[in-house]
Write a protein that holds these residues in place. Sequence first.
Motif, PDB file in Angstrom:
ATOM      1  N   ASP A  95       0.813  -1.220   0.000  1.00  0.00           N
ATOM      2  CA  ASP A  95       0.000   0.000   0.000  1.00  0.00           C
ATOM      3  C   ASP A  95       0.843   1.264   0.000  1.00  0.00           C
ATOM      4  O   ASP A  95       0.344   2.344  -0.315  1.00  0.00           O
ATOM      5  CB  ASP A  95      -0.935   0.017   1.210  1.00  0.00           C
ATOM      6  CG  ASP A  95      -0.181   0.024   2.529  1.00  0.00           C
ATOM      7  OD1 ASP A  95       0.489  -0.981   2.832  1.00  0.00           O
ATOM      8  OD2 ASP A  95      -0.261   1.031   3.260  1.00  0.00           O
ATOM      9  N   ALA A 128      -0.920   0.580  -5.012  1.00  0.00           N
ATOM     10  CA  ALA A 128      -1.081   1.783  -4.188  1.00  0.00           C
ATOM     11  C   ALA A 128      -1.736   2.900  -4.988  1.00  0.00           C
ATOM     12  O   ALA A 128      -2.545   3.679  -4.455  1.00  0.00           O
ATOM     13  CB  ALA A 128       0.278   2.234  -3.651  1.00  0.00           C
ATOM     14  N   GLU A 129      -1.414   2.992  -6.269  1.00  0.00           N
ATOM     15  CA  GLU A 129      -2.019   4.009  -7.122  1.00  0.00           C
ATOM     16  C   GLU A 129      -3.523   3.772  -7.293  1.00  0.00           C
ATOM     17  O   GLU A 129      -4.321   4.718  -7.282  1.00  0.00           O
ATOM     18  CB  GLU A 129      -1.327   4.007  -8.486  1.00  0.00           C
ATOM     19  CG  GLU A 129       0.156   4.376  -8.410  1.00  0.00           C
ATOM     20  CD  GLU A 129       0.911   4.074  -9.697  1.00  0.00           C
ATOM     21  OE1 GLU A 129       2.141   4.260  -9.713  1.00  0.00           O
ATOM     22  OE2 GLU A 129       0.272   3.622 -10.677  1.00  0.00           O
ATOM     23  N   VAL A 130      -3.910   2.506  -7.425  1.00  0.00           N
ATOM     24  CA  VAL A 130      -5.335   2.199  -7.582  1.00  0.00           C
ATOM     25  C   VAL A 130      -6.073   2.415  -6.262  1.00  0.00           C
ATOM     26  O   VAL A 130      -7.201   2.907  -6.241  1.00  0.00           O
ATOM     27  CB  VAL A 130      -5.525   0.756  -8.093  1.00  0.00           C
ATOM     28  CG1 VAL A 130      -7.006   0.488  -8.372  1.00  0.00           C
ATOM     29  CG2 VAL A 130      -4.711   0.523  -9.364  1.00  0.00           C
ATOM     30  N   TRP A 131      -5.420   2.052  -5.149  1.00  0.00           N
ATOM     31  CA  TRP A 131      -6.028   2.325  -3.846  1.00  0.00           C
ATOM     32  C   TRP A 131      -6.298   3.821  -3.687  1.00  0.00           C
ATOM     33  O   TRP A 131      -7.356   4.212  -3.165  1.00  0.00           O
ATOM     34  CB  TRP A 131      -5.109   1.848  -2.723  1.00  0.00           C
ATOM     35  CG  TRP A 131      -5.368   0.458  -2.230  1.00  0.00           C
ATOM     36  CD1 TRP A 131      -4.501  -0.592  -2.225  1.00  0.00           C
ATOM     37  CD2 TRP A 131      -6.584  -0.049  -1.655  1.00  0.00           C
ATOM     38  NE1 TRP A 131      -5.093  -1.711  -1.691  1.00  0.00           N
ATOM     39  CE2 TRP A 131      -6.368  -1.409  -1.334  1.00  0.00           C
ATOM     40  CE3 TRP A 131      -7.831   0.521  -1.391  1.00  0.00           C
ATOM     41  CZ2 TRP A 131      -7.356  -2.205  -0.758  1.00  0.00           C
ATOM     42  CZ3 TRP A 131      -8.820  -0.274  -0.816  1.00  0.00           C
ATOM     43  CH2 TRP A 131      -8.574  -1.608  -0.505  1.00  0.00           C
ATOM     44  N   ALA A 132      -5.375   4.652  -4.109  1.00  0.00           N
ATOM     45  CA  ALA A 132      -5.564   6.096  -3.981  1.00  0.00           C
ATOM     46  C   ALA A 132      -6.814   6.548  -4.730  1.00  0.00           C
ATOM     47  O   ALA A 132      -7.568   7.413  -4.249  1.00  0.00           O
ATOM     48  CB  ALA A 132      -4.326   6.828  -4.500  1.00  0.00           C
ATOM     49  N   GLU A 133      -7.050   5.968  -5.897  1.00  0.00           N
ATOM     50  CA  GLU A 133      -8.251   6.318  -6.657  1.00  0.00           C
ATOM     51  C   GLU A 133      -9.508   5.827  -5.946  1.00  0.00           C
ATOM     52  O   GLU A 133     -10.540   6.507  -5.947  1.00  0.00           O
ATOM     53  CB  GLU A 133      -8.168   5.734  -8.062  1.00  0.00           C
ATOM     54  CG  GLU A 133      -7.034   6.320  -8.899  1.00  0.00           C
ATOM     55  CD  GLU A 133      -7.260   6.151 -10.387  1.00  0.00           C
ATOM     56  OE1 GLU A 133      -8.424   5.921 -10.788  1.00  0.00           O
ATOM     57  OE2 GLU A 133      -6.288   6.259 -11.145  1.00  0.00           O
ATOM     58  N   PRO A 167       2.057  -0.150  -8.163  1.00  0.00           N
ATOM     59  CA  PRO A 167       0.835  -0.001  -8.959  1.00  0.00           C
ATOM     60  C   PRO A 167      -0.451  -0.134  -8.168  1.00  0.00           C
ATOM     61  O   PRO A 167      -1.418   0.595  -8.416  1.00  0.00           O
ATOM     62  CB  PRO A 167       0.967  -1.113 -10.008  1.00  0.00           C
ATOM     63  CG  PRO A 167       1.953  -2.090  -9.436  1.00  0.00           C
ATOM     64  CD  PRO A 167       2.900  -1.267  -8.629  1.00  0.00           C
ATOM     65  N   ARG A 182       3.161  -4.164 -14.618  1.00  0.00           N
ATOM     66  CA  ARG A 182       3.987  -3.696 -13.518  1.00  0.00           C
ATOM     67  C   ARG A 182       3.919  -4.606 -12.287  1.00  0.00           C
ATOM     68  O   ARG A 182       4.676  -4.429 -11.335  1.00  0.00           O
ATOM     69  CB  ARG A 182       3.576  -2.270 -13.132  1.00  0.00           C
ATOM     70  CG  ARG A 182       3.891  -1.246 -14.223  1.00  0.00           C
ATOM     71  CD  ARG A 182       3.289   0.114 -13.895  1.00  0.00           C
ATOM     72  NE  ARG A 182       3.757   0.614 -12.606  1.00  0.00           N
ATOM     73  CZ  ARG A 182       3.171   1.625 -11.953  1.00  0.00           C
ATOM     74  NH1 ARG A 182       2.099   2.219 -12.475  1.00  0.00           N
ATOM     75  NH2 ARG A 182       3.650   2.027 -10.801  1.00  0.00           N
ATOM     76  N   GLU A 241       3.607   1.881  -1.889  1.00  0.00           N
ATOM     77  CA  GLU A 241       4.206   2.225  -3.170  1.00  0.00           C
ATOM     78  C   GLU A 241       3.803   1.189  -4.211  1.00  0.00           C
ATOM     79  O   GLU A 241       3.360   0.096  -3.874  1.00  0.00           O
ATOM     80  CB  GLU A 241       5.740   2.217  -3.045  1.00  0.00           C
ATOM     81  CG  GLU A 241       6.287   0.869  -2.591  1.00  0.00           C
ATOM     82  CD  GLU A 241       7.786   0.878  -2.350  1.00  0.00           C
ATOM     83  OE1 GLU A 241       8.412   1.912  -2.597  1.00  0.00           O
ATOM     84  OE2 GLU A 241       8.310  -0.170  -1.916  1.00  0.00           O
ATOM     85  N   GLU A 247      -8.295   0.092 -13.921  1.00  0.00           N
ATOM     86  CA  GLU A 247      -7.020   0.694 -13.510  1.00  0.00           C
ATOM     87  C   GLU A 247      -5.988  -0.385 -13.165  1.00  0.00           C
ATOM     88  O   GLU A 247      -4.789  -0.202 -13.391  1.00  0.00           O
ATOM     89  CB  GLU A 247      -7.250   1.612 -12.301  1.00  0.00           C
ATOM     90  CG  GLU A 247      -8.119   2.827 -12.590  1.00  0.00           C
ATOM     91  CD  GLU A 247      -7.493   3.766 -13.608  1.00  0.00           C
ATOM     92  OE1 GLU A 247      -6.246   3.765 -13.749  1.00  0.00           O
ATOM     93  OE2 GLU A 247      -8.245   4.495 -14.281  1.00  0.00           O
ATOM     94  N   ARG A 266      -2.253  -1.464 -15.475  1.00  0.00           N
ATOM     95  CA  ARG A 266      -0.981  -1.587 -14.764  1.00  0.00           C
ATOM     96  C   ARG A 266      -0.497  -3.033 -14.688  1.00  0.00           C
ATOM     97  O   ARG A 266       0.474  -3.328 -14.003  1.00  0.00           O
ATOM     98  CB  ARG A 266      -1.131  -1.025 -13.339  1.00  0.00           C
ATOM     99  CG  ARG A 266      -1.376   0.483 -13.287  1.00  0.00           C
ATOM    100  CD  ARG A 266      -1.844   0.904 -11.901  1.00  0.00           C
ATOM    101  NE  ARG A 266      -1.898   2.347 -11.742  1.00  0.00           N
ATOM    102  CZ  ARG A 266      -2.911   3.100 -12.177  1.00  0.00           C
ATOM    103  NH1 ARG A 266      -3.952   2.526 -12.789  1.00  0.00           N
ATOM    104  NH2 ARG A 266      -2.893   4.413 -12.001  1.00  0.00           N
TER     105      ARG A 266
END
Length: 484
Positions: A205, A211-216, A209, A273, A207, A266, A270
Amino acid sequence: MPHIAVARLWFEGNSFAPEPTPLSAFQGREWVAGPEALERYRGTATELGAVDAFLAERPGWSATVLRCTAAQPGGPMTDEAYDTWIAEVESGLKAGIYDGVYLSLHGACLTQSDPEADLTTIRRVRALIGPRVKLVASFDFHGNISPQVVGLLDGASVYRTYPHIDMDRAAMRALRLLERGLAGKPVHGAIAKLPVVLHSFHMRDAEGPMAEVWAEAWAAEKAPILDASLFGGFAWGDTPTAGPSAMVWAEEHAPARALARQLVGEIQVRRARFAVTLPTPEVALQTALAAPPGLVALLDPADNPLSGGAADTPGLLRVLVAARLDVECVYCFLHDPDAVAAAQQAGLGGSFARPLAGRTTADFGPPVPFSGTVEALTNGRFLNTGPMEHGAPVDLGATALLRSGKLRVVVTSRKEAAVDPAFFEVHGIDLTQVRLLANKAKNHFRAAFASRCSAIVECDAPGPAALDLLALPFRHVPEAWRRP
């Protein structure tokens, strides 16, 4: 005032582990019910700790805690173990009158005969309580979740941290959805899936790919969205519902469905990655020894107990023994009750000579000859002091610490991952005096140890959670799956 039932089955099944997980593994780790269940976990960062806190904040609420159990990930749960647990839960549900039910589940449970055991559990509970009683659940991030669960549940949530240090918060979110449902407010769910199998190395969570989807997902949690959760899936669970998913609960069905599809999209973009390559144990050892001063972790994720490993594969241990290290090294750990018994017979300071590892199967290599002395004997009991399941009791059974030159090896009677500082403290190990910590671990280890290590190096060795997924005999995973 509301009266709810609580039940728990927390287990992640590795289809390729050498041994099934018996009833004794559950009874030895967690097998509780009634008021003592909440007393045991009061103040802990666990699901049952959250239930206790939730009730304390709502004096008018009451709960009957039915059978709650958990075991470390491993081979498929035996049918006997599952049947014993579900029989107790169903008996308790039949005996009471409840306004709601909360289930603490994993999402990647499988048994010897059922690759979708969590879905089976939810179906059986719903069939008993009927459509009017509210039913919610919490899940591990690594669940291989079925889209069918949203038609059976009235709400759910998922761990949002990896390493998992928010088990209690996931449970609290699920319980609040239960509270909303009991107040007559609408809750609609949707699940979208990606039919692939992905490794979880890059799903932390903090850092990467995922983590980026969690942020969204978090950014989208505003009316009408009530809860937006992700599942990374469990790569070694051979089930028709394997793979990552998005689960969304909202005030209306359409926005829940739209956001779930968006979040899965999303993950899809990714996908590349999430792939990972790792060095051999020999190369990884040299990298670890060349790392900056301080404690260096050398991890063997293919036999990680929290991925269903047996804590028994010999690959990394063989390399360490052959290296004749000139720095202090601790190897954690081997699940080997017979070796513990032999160490007890030898006594403190006594000679110990017997092969280690490879006792359950030769599929991952033969046992490693070992000769040394017994440095410590313990009862293996401690309370977690790190962030994962903080405050929860752990029982390794009797353990032994063996030494051969600069190499020390921990052997245990029960299989519990070495991811908490207290695991080492109970054996008298001062990690400030250790250069190399070789551990059967992966991401969860980082919760308590990332800040303690100058470097963390992972290797690829043979094991039931090995890196090459296509080398494993999958039978049930989605046909659309290709190499991640």
